[in-house]
Design a protein around this motif. Structure first.
Motif, mmCIF file in Angstrom:
data_model
loop_
_atom_site.group_PDB
_atom_site.id
_atom_site.type_symbol
_atom_site.label_atom_id
_atom_site.label_comp_id
_atom_site.label_asym_id
_atom_site.label_seq_id
_atom_site.Cartn_x
_atom_site.Cartn_y
_atom_site.Cartn_z
ATOM 1 N N VAL A 22 2.568 15.785 0.572
ATOM 2 C CA VAL A 22 1.237 15.468 0.298
ATOM 3 C C VAL A 22 1.283 14.075 -0.212
ATOM 4 O O VAL A 22 0.550 12.890 0.125
ATOM 5 C CB VAL A 22 0.635 16.258 -0.482
ATOM 6 N N ARG A 23 2.167 13.636 -1.054
ATOM 7 C CA ARG A 23 2.172 12.555 -1.916
ATOM 8 C C ARG A 23 2.676 11.275 -0.906
ATOM 9 O O ARG A 23 2.116 10.427 -0.909
ATOM 10 C CB ARG A 23 3.584 12.375 -3.008
ATOM 11 N N ARG A 24 3.673 11.771 0.005
ATOM 12 C CA ARG A 24 4.302 10.543 1.026
ATOM 13 C C ARG A 24 3.119 10.145 1.952
ATOM 14 O O ARG A 24 2.776 9.033 2.267
ATOM 15 C CB ARG A 24 5.395 10.987 1.591
ATOM 16 N N HIS A 25 2.481 11.232 2.533
ATOM 17 C CA HIS A 25 1.274 10.862 3.607
ATOM 18 C C HIS A 25 0.122 10.312 2.795
ATOM 19 O O HIS A 25 -0.639 9.445 3.278
ATOM 20 C CB HIS A 25 1.021 12.299 4.371
ATOM 21 N N GLY A 26 -0.148 10.639 1.440
ATOM 22 C CA GLY A 26 -1.378 10.222 0.514
ATOM 23 C C GLY A 26 -1.313 8.669 0.464
ATOM 24 O O GLY A 26 -2.122 8.020 0.387
ATOM 25 N N ILE A 27 -0.052 8.426 0.072
ATOM 26 C CA ILE A 27 0.370 6.814 0.128
ATOM 27 C C ILE A 27 0.034 6.351 1.252
ATOM 28 O O ILE A 27 -0.634 5.085 1.502
ATOM 29 C CB ILE A 27 1.613 6.667 -0.407
#
Length: 638
Positions: A22-27
């Motif tokens: 989630v964090r990776r794709h959120g960025i």
């Protein structure tokens, strides 16, 4: 309330496994948005307010008032009658955390003309009347920040009891899961915050020590070891997300003309947050007791504090990556504009890999550290159907983290592929009893943004001092008793503050304390000769130079008069008025206890005032027009 995805919610353990995804794709989603619209300019001012409401039911015979757990049903009816029938309907309705709550906004954002200020109250009145029309007999729509007996036995209709033992979302001793909105986001948030933290949330609010209040005031919870360990002497103990997110607030969102203007407004308004929060103070009662605070902020902050013992610094770091100094619901931790950089004096915990990635993608240091700070948090809810997304055209993963960092200000990038611009959200205000008051606070804040931009004002002070102001603002009678750090010369910057960051302000090595001093809210709002010009006089000066029709000018001046008199103490805050009401109730025993009948009398009076069935000069003064318009379905003349 934040991102309302539909689908199958994952457990905390399943969500945790996908947290890095989630964090990776959120960025990646943020970067797609940023690169697409970073140079976008000349968006017009659009803005809107959000008012949260509670549904209550009066039992006149037994002199009780309870929260009605029918929010979903009421919401469905309002949406069916409104936006689903007419896309241009003047009101919009959305769910909120409590199943006794709904949120109303204008159907379309307001625009940049001065005449728009004269439509705010009419729209709020329409919302109140519209929602009231679908309620049952003896029910009412209330704009109260905190229901005084929330969490007391029998506070809901239908009556449901909490279940702290068997599997549930909150496992609260006081707040039943049935009082949580049935949308899966809300119960999943509640459950996952508790699971991530490793224990129930802990809220301890200092009790107001009246003449007959036990000293020390100690509650015992023999059936719950966790509560016995967590509760503190002389404090009101609460143990569930509902005690915070089950309160109501008033918020305003603005669209800026560019990203630089949005960042400038974000910073300037951050310094105003504690001032306006103290001015709007409206929540002195919790779990049937009189507290020693006037605002909900610390309560709601603790109610969603998902930090583990390691992250709170109570145990050595072993399973977690960071020590985190604040709850995810708190004041902002860094300024975003260039002129704010030298005032960023709070140690900022960031995800260094994300920070470096953002820098490599051309994001400047200040924005990169802001995003990298938000992304130290885990996602709290995740839906199975929303794990794999098109990062170029969707932003759910970014919003997942962004919308669960509940701070005083929120910097909001445009949604992908939309005509919406860069926005900022002003979040610290407590909701007021009447549409007149709520309109006054909204107009004051929006008008202040216009003046900040027109006059290139500079309110910036070290962010650590803003944090101190936030603590001071929540104390009892902070409007009259509190002292707040505020900048002395707000016109010093000059130049084009939006573009240049701070024009000709002192260089970054001059972090001198002489730039700011302690002031009362009366001085900040109304001015004091030789000390500070005052925000209201500045707003009045701005109005004198604007072409404004007579009706709009009268409305604005009426609103500013309310703010002025609340700041001076000539009119009470809602919190002070509520305290006086309870203190003077014939059943009050000066023991800090609010009984069912006292609560009934208070909420009934609030409802009468809100629907203009009685006057309340100590709260509203003469600026408030008494016009009966049938805004209640309760037999409030009883």
């Amino acid at each position: 309330m934040g991102l309302l995805s539909q689908g199958s919610p994952l457990s905390w353990e399943e969500t945790k496994r996908h947290a890095d995804h989630v964090r990776r794709h959120g960025i990646l989603q943020f970067l797609h948005i940023y690169h697409a619209v970073k140079d976008r300019h000349k968006d017009v001012l659009k803005w809107g307010d959000e008012v949260e409401y509670m549904l209550v039911s009066f039992d006149h015979e037994n002199k009780k008032v309870r929260l009605v757990l029918s929010g979903e049903k009421v919401l469905e009816t309002l949406q069916e009658k409104g936006e689903r029938t007419n896309p241009n309907h003047p009101t919009l309705w959305r769910p909120e955390y409590g199943s006794y709550m709904i949120e109303g906004t204008p159907g379309q954002p307001y625009g940049g003309t001065m005449s728009e200020f004269n439509t705010v109250e009419a729209n709020m009145r329409k919302r109140r009347k519209e929602a009231t029309s679908v309620l049952e007999e003896n029910q009412a729509l209330c704009t109260i920040t905190s229901f005084p007996r929330l969490g007391c036995p029998g506070f809901t209709l239908p009556e449901v009891k909490p279940n702290p033992v068997e599997g549930g979302a909150s496992k609260s001793l006081f707040f039943p899961d049935e009082a949580i909105n049935k949308h899966p986001r809300f119960s999943t948030l509640t459950r996952n915050i508790r699971h991530r933290r490793g224990e129930k949330v802990v809220i301890n609010v200092p009790i107001f020590k009246d003449k007959n209040t036990p000293s020390p005031f100690i509650e015992t919870f023999p059936e719950d070891d966790e509560a016995s360990r967590a509760s503190k002497p002389d404090h009101i103990y609460m143990d569930a997300m509902g005690f915070g997110m089950g309160n109501c607030c008033l918020q305003v969102t603005f669209q800026a003309c560019s990203i630089s203007e949005a960042r400038y407004l974000y910073d300037q308004l951050a310094t105003i947050c504690p001032i306006v929060m103290a001015l709007s103070a409206a929540s002195p009662f919790y779990r049937g007791y009189v507290s020693d605070i006037d605002c909900r902020w610390g309560v709601i902050s603790a109610s969603v504090d998902d930090r583990t013992r390691e992250e709170r610094g109570l145990e050595p770091l072993k399973n977690n990556n960071y020590r985190i100094s604040k709850s995810r619901y708190d004041s902002i931790d860094s300024y975003l504009s260039k002129c704010g950089e030298k005032y960023n004096d709070i140690d900022l915990t960031i995800d260094k890999e994300i920070y470096e990635q953002l820098l490599q993608e051309g994001i400047d240091h200040l924005l990169a550290q802001h995003v990298a700070h938000l992304f130290i948090r885990d996602p709290l809810t995740l839906f199975e159907e929303k794990i794999h997304l098109d990062d170029a055209n969707e932003s759910d993963h970014f919003e997942n983290i962004q919308s669960t960092n509940w701070q005083t200000m929120r910097f909001k990038p445009p949604p992908p592929n939309s005509d919406i611009g860069w926005r900022v959200e002003f979040r610290p205000m407590e909701v007021q009893l009447t549409d007149f008051e709520n309109s006054a606070y909204v107009v004051f804040v929006v008008l202040l943004t216009r003046v900040i931009l027109s006059y290139k004002l500079d309110f910036l002070i070290p962010l650590s001092k803003v944090d101190e102001n936030m603590k001071a603002a929540q104390k009892r009678d902070a409007v009259l008793q509190g002292m707040f750090y505020f900048r002395k010369d707000i016109c010093k910057a000059g130049g084009n503050a939006v573009v240049d960051g701070c024009g000709k302000a002192q260089n970054s090595t001059e972090l001198a304390a002489e730039e700011y001093t302690l002031m009362s809210i009366d001085t900040i709002i109304n001015g004091k000769e030789g000390v500070f010009p005052g925000l209201i006089p500045i707003l009045n000066s701005y109005l004198e130079n604007m072409e404004v029709d007579v009706d709009t000018r009268c409305s604005i001046l009426n609103y500013l008069k309310l703010i002025k008199k609340r700041a001076s103490g000539e009119l009470m805050t809602v919190a002070r008025w509520m305290r006086e009401f309870i203190a003077n109730h014939p059943d009050y025993k000066q023991d800090s206890v609010i009984t069912d009948e006292m609560n009934y009398s208070l909420i009934l009076k609030c409802n009468q005032i809100a629907n203009e069935l009685c006057e309340c000069p100590e709260l509203l003064g003469s600026a408030f027009r008494k016009v009966k318009y049938g805004g209640s379905k309760t037999d409030s003349s009883n």
